[in-house]
Design an enzyme around this catalytic site. Structure first.
Site, PDB file in Angstrom:
ATOM      1  N   HIS A  59      -5.964  -4.758   2.409  1.00  0.00           N
ATOM      2  CA  HIS A  59      -4.762  -4.201   1.779  1.00  0.00           C
ATOM      3  C   HIS A  59      -3.627  -5.203   1.944  1.00  0.00           C
ATOM      4  O   HIS A  59      -3.767  -6.226   2.625  1.00  0.00           O
ATOM      5  CB  HIS A  59      -4.404  -2.839   2.369  1.00  0.00           C
ATOM      6  N   HIS A  61      -0.537  -5.132   3.338  1.00  0.00           N
ATOM      7  CA  HIS A  61       0.477  -5.146   4.391  1.00  0.00           C
ATOM      8  C   HIS A  61       0.510  -6.516   5.061  1.00  0.00           C
ATOM      9  O   HIS A  61      -0.518  -7.196   5.199  1.00  0.00           O
ATOM     10  CB  HIS A  61       0.211  -4.051   5.420  1.00  0.00           C
ATOM     11  N   ASP A  63       0.714  -7.826   8.002  1.00  0.00           N
ATOM     12  CA  ASP A  63      -0.087  -8.241   9.151  1.00  0.00           C
ATOM     13  C   ASP A  63      -1.550  -8.490   8.783  1.00  0.00           C
ATOM     14  O   ASP A  63      -2.347  -8.862   9.642  1.00  0.00           O
ATOM     15  CB  ASP A  63       0.009  -7.211  10.279  1.00  0.00           C
ATOM     16  N   HIS A  64      -1.891  -8.324   7.509  1.00  0.00           N
ATOM     17  CA  HIS A  64      -3.250  -8.606   7.047  1.00  0.00           C
ATOM     18  C   HIS A  64      -3.313  -9.758   6.047  1.00  0.00           C
ATOM     19  O   HIS A  64      -4.411 -10.209   5.710  1.00  0.00           O
ATOM     20  CB  HIS A  64      -3.854  -7.351   6.416  1.00  0.00           C
ATOM     21  N   HIS A 137      -5.140   4.472   3.836  1.00  0.00           N
ATOM     22  CA  HIS A 137      -4.033   3.974   4.644  1.00  0.00           C
ATOM     23  C   HIS A 137      -2.720   4.314   3.947  1.00  0.00           C
ATOM     24  O   HIS A 137      -2.637   4.281   2.712  1.00  0.00           O
ATOM     25  CB  HIS A 137      -4.174   2.473   4.848  1.00  0.00           C
TER      26      HIS A 137
END
Length: 318
Positions: A59, A61, A63-64, A137
């Protein structure tokens, strides 16, 4: 097959845990699942090498995905010429393209970006596939990935073959490859007479950030390793639900229902920076005695075949 946990922390990194990144090496091919900031340094630190063929994004976001621009440029600085494939959920392609071309940068090697619908196959080879599955999520489209190896040939029974009169040599290999062979006396020996049933390959499943879902249970059926969001301990279940994450206990319940062999708990909240015992305790109690663990950054795990313990049987072909 070898897995390396490059980043096991949650959205807020700590001095010990970086953002999400999970690395798999299979027969010399290197695959990266999510790419949080600093992933390129983690790859250098833990010696995975940079010869990636695919990046799988769960996804969008930060931090990914925020490690993608730096990694792309590092690969370029290392004179990469081979194409790199980046896979992401529906709607992600323009955003991933912007990351790749941050500040007007254009890599000197081809990058192919693909959007992957839940339930579709992202990579399809003779030896394995990578299939996406729907996750849940908060506030974003998200998917997980299952690496599923093809079934392997059954074990060759050399003693049985010799008893049938098959001479030691090339005919053994032909039988193991599924071909009937004719002997000197004119008799025919068929593969099913000397080769056992096909054997399953390995299955590794990576969820990214998610609530517990039925689709994860299905994807992780008999998985050799399930890597599941376990951001919080059970006493923070309401917080996990509010933020679209799972508790370690919930992850273990999913692993139990899926009959997974091992459960790795990742995306660890910074609240547990000093002690992950609550997560491991919750998961172990809910995982029917199977192995549940919180890997540190850099932890490497070899993943054997499901029948690796059947040492009394072996392929025995010259």
């Amino acid at each position: 097959m070898r897995a390396t946990f490059l980043g096991t922390g949650g959205a807020v990194p700590t001095t010990e845990r970086g953002p999400s990144a999970f690395f798999v090496e299979r027969d010399g091919e290197r695959l990266l699942f999510d790419c949080g900031e600093g992933t390129q340094r983690q790859m250098m630190r833990f010696g995975t090498g940079f010869s990636l063929s695919h990046i799988f994004v769960t996804h969008l976001h930060g931090d990914h995905i925020l490690g993608i621009p730096g990694l792309i440029q590092t690969l370029d600085f290392n004179d990469r010429t081979d194409a790199l494939a980046i896979h992401g959920p529906p709607g992600s392609k323009p955003h991933l393209r912007h990351l790749v071309e941050t500040a007007g940068y254009r890599p000197g090697y081809p990058i192919n970006i693909r959007e992957i619908r839940p339930g579709s196959v992202a990579v399809d080879t003779e030896e394995y596939i990578i299939r996406s599955f729907e996750t849940s999520h908060r506030g974003v489209t998200s998917i997980g990935y299952a690496l599923i190896e093809s079934d392997r040939k059954g074990r060759f029974n050399r003693d049985r073959a010799e008893s049938l009169g098959v001479p030691v040599g090339p005919k053994f290999g032909r039988l193991h490859d599924g071909e009937s062979v004719k002997l000197a006396d004119g008799s025919i020996v068929h593969p099913e007479q000397v080769v056992g049933d096909s054997r399953p390959g390995r299955r590794v499943v990576y969820t990214g950030d998610t609530r517990p879902t039925e689709t994860t249970v299905e994807a992780a059926n008999n998985a050799d390793l399930l890597v599941h969001d376990a951001t919080f301990a059970a006493d923070r279940a309401s917080r996990a639900k509010q933020t679209g994450h799972s508790t370690a206990q919930e992850a273990a319940q999913i692993a139990t229902r899926a009959d997974a062999r091992q459960l790795a708990l990742t995306h660890v909240s910074s609240r547990y920076a000093g002690d992950v015992t609550p997560l491991e305790s919750d998961a172990t109690a809910a995982f029917d005695g199977q192995r549940a663990f919180v890997p540190d950054d850099g932890y490497t795990l070899d993943i054997p075949f499901p029948d690796a313990d059947d040492n009394h049987l072996s392929d025995n072909i010259p």
